[in-house]
Design a protein around this motif. Sequence first.
Motif, PDB file in Angstrom:
ATOM      1  N   ALA A 145       0.830  -1.205   0.000  1.00 45.61           N
ATOM      2  CA  ALA A 145       0.000   0.000   0.000  1.00 45.61           C
ATOM      3  C   ALA A 145       0.861   1.250   0.000  1.00 45.61           C
ATOM      4  O   ALA A 145       0.508   2.258  -0.622  1.00 45.61           O
ATOM      5  N   LEU A 146       2.005   1.186   0.664  1.00 42.67           N
ATOM      6  CA  LEU A 146       2.933   2.320   0.664  1.00 42.67           C
ATOM      7  C   LEU A 146       3.424   2.606  -0.751  1.00 42.67           C
ATOM      8  O   LEU A 146       3.550   3.755  -1.176  1.00 42.67           O
ATOM      9  N   LEU A 147       3.682   1.526  -1.508  1.00 49.78           N
ATOM     10  CA  LEU A 147       4.148   1.682  -2.884  1.00 49.78           C
ATOM     11  C   LEU A 147       3.091   2.346  -3.744  1.00 49.78           C
ATOM     12  O   LEU A 147       3.366   3.248  -4.527  1.00 49.78           O
ATOM     13  N   VAL A 148       1.855   1.850  -3.579  1.00 50.58           N
ATOM     14  CA  VAL A 148       0.799   2.300  -4.483  1.00 50.58           C
ATOM     15  C   VAL A 148       0.253   3.659  -4.068  1.00 50.58           C
ATOM     16  O   VAL A 148       0.053   4.542  -4.900  1.00 50.58           O
ATOM     17  N   LEU A 149       0.010   3.838  -2.773  1.00 49.58           N
ATOM     18  CA  LEU A 149      -0.681   5.039  -2.308  1.00 49.58           C
ATOM     19  C   LEU A 149       0.231   6.035  -1.604  1.00 49.58           C
ATOM     20  O   LEU A 149      -0.177   7.163  -1.330  1.00 49.58           O
ATOM     21  N   GLY A 150       1.438   5.626  -1.274  1.00 51.10           N
ATOM     22  CA  GLY A 150       2.333   6.526  -0.569  1.00 51.10           C
ATOM     23  C   GLY A 150       1.905   6.712   0.883  1.00 51.10           C
ATOM     24  O   GLY A 150       0.957   6.090   1.353  1.00 51.10           O
ATOM     25  N   VAL A 151       2.619   7.577   1.607  1.00 48.11           N
ATOM     26  CA  VAL A 151       2.290   7.829   3.008  1.00 48.11           C
ATOM     27  C   VAL A 151       1.127   8.808   3.075  1.00 48.11           C
ATOM     28  O   VAL A 151       1.055   9.740   2.274  1.00 48.11           O
ATOM     29  N   GLY A 152       0.231   8.606   4.055  1.00 43.39           N
ATOM     30  CA  GLY A 152      -0.857   9.576   4.209  1.00 43.39           C
ATOM     31  C   GLY A 152      -2.120   8.940   4.723  1.00 43.39           C
ATOM     32  O   GLY A 152      -2.205   7.721   4.907  1.00 43.39           O
ATOM     33  N   LEU A 153      -3.109   9.778   4.942  1.00 46.36           N
ATOM     34  CA  LEU A 153      -4.376   9.324   5.498  1.00 46.36           C
ATOM     35  C   LEU A 153      -5.071   8.341   4.562  1.00 46.36           C
ATOM     36  O   LEU A 153      -5.654   7.353   4.988  1.00 46.36           O
ATOM     37  N   GLN A 154      -4.964   8.634   3.252  1.00 47.02           N
ATOM     38  CA  GLN A 154      -5.616   7.783   2.263  1.00 47.02           C
ATOM     39  C   GLN A 154      -5.138   6.329   2.390  1.00 47.02           C
ATOM     40  O   GLN A 154      -5.925   5.388   2.432  1.00 47.02           O
ATOM     41  N   MET A 155      -3.822   6.180   2.476  1.00 45.71           N
ATOM     42  CA  MET A 155      -3.245   4.855   2.590  1.00 45.71           C
ATOM     43  C   MET A 155      -3.669   4.194   3.909  1.00 45.71           C
ATOM     44  O   MET A 155      -4.012   3.010   3.946  1.00 45.71           O
ATOM     45  N   GLN A 156      -3.686   4.985   4.983  1.00 42.61           N
ATOM     46  CA  GLN A 156      -4.083   4.426   6.281  1.00 42.61           C
ATOM     47  C   GLN A 156      -5.536   3.930   6.232  1.00 42.61           C
ATOM     48  O   GLN A 156      -5.838   2.822   6.666  1.00 42.61           O
ATOM     49  N   LEU A 157      -6.417   4.766   5.660  1.00 39.54           N
ATOM     50  CA  LEU A 157      -7.817   4.376   5.540  1.00 39.54           C
ATOM     51  C   LEU A 157      -7.954   3.109   4.714  1.00 39.54           C
ATOM     52  O   LEU A 157      -8.714   2.196   5.069  1.00 39.54           O
TER      53      LEU A 157
END
Lengths: 286, 268, 263
Positions: free
Chosen positions: A143-155
């Motif tokens: 998920a870090l690869l695809v979405l990067g760091v941030g709230l979106q990835m956490q959600l």
Amino acid sequence: MQSPGLATLDPLKPDAARRWPGTGRSIQFVVMTRAVNSAKGAAGAAVVVAMWETVRGLGLVDPRDLPSTFAIVRAVADGLRGGELASAVAMTVGSWAPGLLLAAVAGAAGGVALALLPRLEIAIRPLLEFLRPIPSVALIPVALLVLGVGLQMQLFMIAFASIWPVLFSTKTGVEGVDPRFMETGRVLHLRPGARILRIVLPAALPAFATGLRTASAIALVVAITVEMLTGQGGIGSYIENVRLNGLVTEMWAAIFVTGVLGYLVNAVFMAIERALMPWGPEYRDR
Amino acid sequence: MADSTAVTKPILAVQNLSKSFTTGGPRILNGMTFHQKPGQFVAVVGPSGCGKTTLLRCIAALMQPDEGEVLHRGQHFDDPPSWLSVVFQDYNRSLFPWLSVRQNVAFGLRGVSARDPQIMAALSAVNLEHAADLYPWQLSGGMQQRCALARSIVVKPKLLLLDEPFASVDAQTRIDLQDMVMGICRSMQLSTLLVTHDIDEAVFMADKVVVLSTRPARVVEEIAIDLPHPRDQLVTKETPEFLRLRHHVYTLVRQQAQKLPRETQTER
Amino acid sequence: MTARSLTITPLAWQAGTIVALVAIWHWAAIFHPAVYLPPIQRVADGYIRLCHGELLFSALLPSLYRLLAGFVVAVVVGSVVGIAMGSLRGLDPWVRPTLEYLRFIPAVAILPAALLLLGPTDQMRIFVIAFGSVFPVLLAATDGARRVDPTLIDVARVSGLSTIERLWRVVLPAALPSVFSGVRVALSIALVMMVISELIAADDGLGFYILRNQRLFQTANVYAGVLMIGTIGLILTLTLLAVEKRVLAWHRGWRGLMEANRG
């Protein structure tokens, strides 16, 4: 009655005027039993605290790593009273709740669809069986690869990890709906949409609620893990930060607050389950 | 009576036994007294729900009485003595479902393998050699109870307690089991205490019948049964003496059952 | 529809799904290359590299060791404490509230504390894995021990068994079906905790391997690592089910009998 010990107060006397609802035992007996058990529980917890202090006092562990319980309690109070800890808790809950909500909606829809459309279930079963044994946390790097760091990835991670218990228990719940209910619906000329809305969903609701409770705990673990790993604001990153800055008392305080949060989350969902199925097995056992 | 007790000390003496479920609560057993001589077969009968199982648990030392005492060969025991064994009422709850028949029988024997000849001897005494390697769930009710019986005789007890052992099997099996138990007890010269609600069974099998009152239970009468051995299901049960004794015991038990207050009867 | 087509159609559908997914992935990897979309061939290569040579010893085996050690500790401690709690009724009210609190602490949260007290060691990771997975076993064992038929306890007492023997020979086997259901849950939690402990505090193991490859943008290796973790989970679950089937063979027959009696 000369010696009103616990045993004589009880059992199931036909003449006892007032009873505790649902037990048939006298109010006196139930109150006494609960008071005694609470005292025992408090004593048990006190023993744990005493052991903590003993380990500290004997110097079995570096006392700097194991602050006194009193200091920890004070740190909890300070942290919650307008401190950083309170905002960290709020941030974690702020990502946990929408993530769980996403999982609840998607999981319920998916579960109903899989149960009602056997062809779909057959077709995507290999995919589900393939994803099932993979622990969701292992996908955090992906998920870090695809979405990067941030709230979106956490959600996304929270929702992805907690969708499975909702999906599978909803599916089981829908599959378990008594076929006679469905026949009743057909006899009453309900259209398929109305049948799902008015028969299938209510009947599957308890199973959905049980799945959601499991999911709520998983969602919390994933939320905190992502915070620890990526520095996203919340309890996870707070605990890591205070540890790295040597604020040991604050770290322990945050851990115990996290425990309380976990406990409360479970209690809330347990209450929801009870409201949905007062006859359910969870209600009887715990 | 003093001379006879001096010659044969009772293997079991129940003296003034009282017991209630909760301290200060209503009594189940109330001042119960009777004795059993070595080698004697005693049957305890009484109206249903009179506390027979509680009595048996006190006698087995699984429970301690509130008042009075239970003496085995004149001694008090806090835990079941090694030479006492029990066949419990519900055969499907007293066998270990994870052990085979052979292992169930070997359960109480220390340091003895399940392949020991003693085990096979006990199994053949109850005609169960062919089922030694089956598991309890593969057995019929009668076979399960025979397995429980084998387990209690393999330890060579002096006193065997039977708690309604034939209560949940069909009529034919019941008769077969009665003959089998009587044969075993006589050949092993066992002292046996049978708790039952079946009056025919009590009179047919026992040397002495102890009739209990309704709750709180006490001994109403002890009746010596002098029917000759070996007893036969047809011949013995047609003798005038059997019929007379049966009539007597039946009348006593019925009198007790009628004494039950109304609300106690409808409670269950 | 004939019986034959009923059994063949689902297989065809499933095979179709798998082929379609692989094809879409392959096609997308060629025509829309992206960091997160490595060719399948390279994922397979990475997977195979994990099974032998240097990576076997620096990634797969350390993870397996921690997972199994933590899991075994959880099963043993959970069964022993649970059976004690379930059979010694008086103990329960003293211990239960504390346990009810401890079991809801998200196990990740104690990782920093464990790190502080034990350092970045294998003991620390094993402790965290065991802490996370002990509670399902403990609660299931308590429940199982509490439900042992009292007649069986009477039989044990008449047979002259001591308390320890009674727990070992009667209560434990009787509680085993319940314990196993807790152990299955514990296994999946142990796997999660293994991954988390290696993501956050390790310099080897599969969790560290996927995180490092993510930072190096070696995406194929990340996927290979995830697949390997899934494989471990699958194999351990199947092993557990096989053990359970063997150990609890009596239970299925017994339960069937009890249900037949009731019905």
